[in-house]
Scaffold this active site. Sequence first.
Site, PDB file in Angstrom:
ATOM      1  N   HIS A  74     -10.801   1.287   1.487  1.00 25.03           N
ATOM      2  CA  HIS A  74     -10.336   1.604   2.839  1.00 25.03           C
ATOM      3  C   HIS A  74      -9.898   0.308   3.522  1.00 25.03           C
ATOM      4  CE1 HIS A  74      -9.987   3.906   6.498  1.00 25.03           C
ATOM      5  NE2 HIS A  74     -10.574   2.911   7.141  1.00 25.03           N
TER       6      HIS A  74
ATOM      7  N   ASP B 135     -14.977   8.266   4.812  1.00 27.66           N
ATOM      8  CA  ASP B 135     -15.100   6.811   4.648  1.00 27.66           C
ATOM      9  C   ASP B 135     -16.521   6.336   4.975  1.00 27.66           C
ATOM     10  OD1 ASP B 135     -12.357   6.652   3.984  1.00 27.66           O
ATOM     11  OD2 ASP B 135     -11.814   6.579   6.092  1.00 27.66           O
TER      12      ASP B 135
HETATM   13  C1  GRF Z   1      -4.356   1.225   0.819  1.00 25.09           C
HETATM   14  O1  GRF Z   1      -4.209   0.516   2.008  1.00 25.09           O
HETATM   15  C2  GRF Z   1      -5.734   1.849   0.742  1.00 25.09           C
HETATM   16  O2  GRF Z   1      -6.726   1.063   1.327  1.00 25.09           O
HETATM   17  C3  GRF Z   1      -5.555   3.106   1.536  1.00 25.09           C
HETATM   18  O3  GRF Z   1      -4.279   3.570   1.191  1.00 25.09           O
HETATM   19  C4  GRF Z   1      -3.475   2.464   0.775  1.00 25.09           C
HETATM   20  C5  GRF Z   1      -2.982   2.762  -0.598  1.00 25.09           C
HETATM   21  O4  GRF Z   1      -2.098   1.790  -1.070  1.00 25.09           O
HETATM   22  N1  GRF Z   1      -6.619   4.050   1.269  1.00 25.09           N
HETATM   23  P1  GRF Z   1      -1.638   1.810  -2.579  1.00 25.09           P
HETATM   24  O5  GRF Z   1      -1.063   3.201  -2.839  1.00 25.09           O
HETATM   25  O6  GRF Z   1      -2.820   1.527  -3.441  1.00 25.09           O
HETATM   26  O7  GRF Z   1      -0.595   0.756  -2.679  1.00 25.09           O
END
Ligand code: GRF
Length: 215
Positions: A118, A154
Amino acid sequence: MSGTGPTRIGVLLSGRGSNFLALHDAMARGTIPAQIALVASNVDGAVGLSRAEALGLETLSLPHRPFGRGPKGRRAHDTRMVRALLDAEVDWVCLAGYMRILSPVLVAAFPRRILNIHPSLLPSFPGLDAQQQALDHGVRVSGCTVHLVDEGLDSGPIIEQRTVPVLDGDDAETLSRRILVEEHRAYSAALTRVLSETWRIEGRRLVFGNADGQR
Ligand code: GRF
């Protein structure tokens, strides 16, 4: 569990999959003692799925809409997802930008074996648009959190957190970019730790080492 081979990871994603790629790279380098058994998405055409296909990984596109709305639809979709994960003999599940709240069906199928990343320092700013929430609040430091998934939003026990400064002039995009660099490091480090070390849950806390203090 898959017996004696390397730990098998199922990745669930909804978007571009940069965290999935970071995990995959760390496994290819031998940093994480595991292999990816399945990459699944609730979004047909998710960029992360094509990236997984290009790497020759097993993929599954399982859009949630046909399963219907509300808790019943969520349960039905998760039941199908659990079946796919079990068919792929997945031991651990990594959520990597998976934009769905998990139903108890999925959480119970992999108890304390689902990780999420997160983009904030939980428990601050759970839910959507965490980076914008941080900016709106005016915090000077933000970061990311890797945690075990429970049935809350979360909210499971924290494994790893990394911080980044919030700079004057930041917008959601510049802050997200700075946090993402740390996300990739934090996710690999957290997965390596929970797979390689002894740990237990005490109240809300995930504590590494045995009860007698030994690792
Ligand atoms: C990341 O910022 C993650 O923390 C959030 O969604 C985003 C996903 O990015 N849960 P990616 O698809 O891994 O590039």
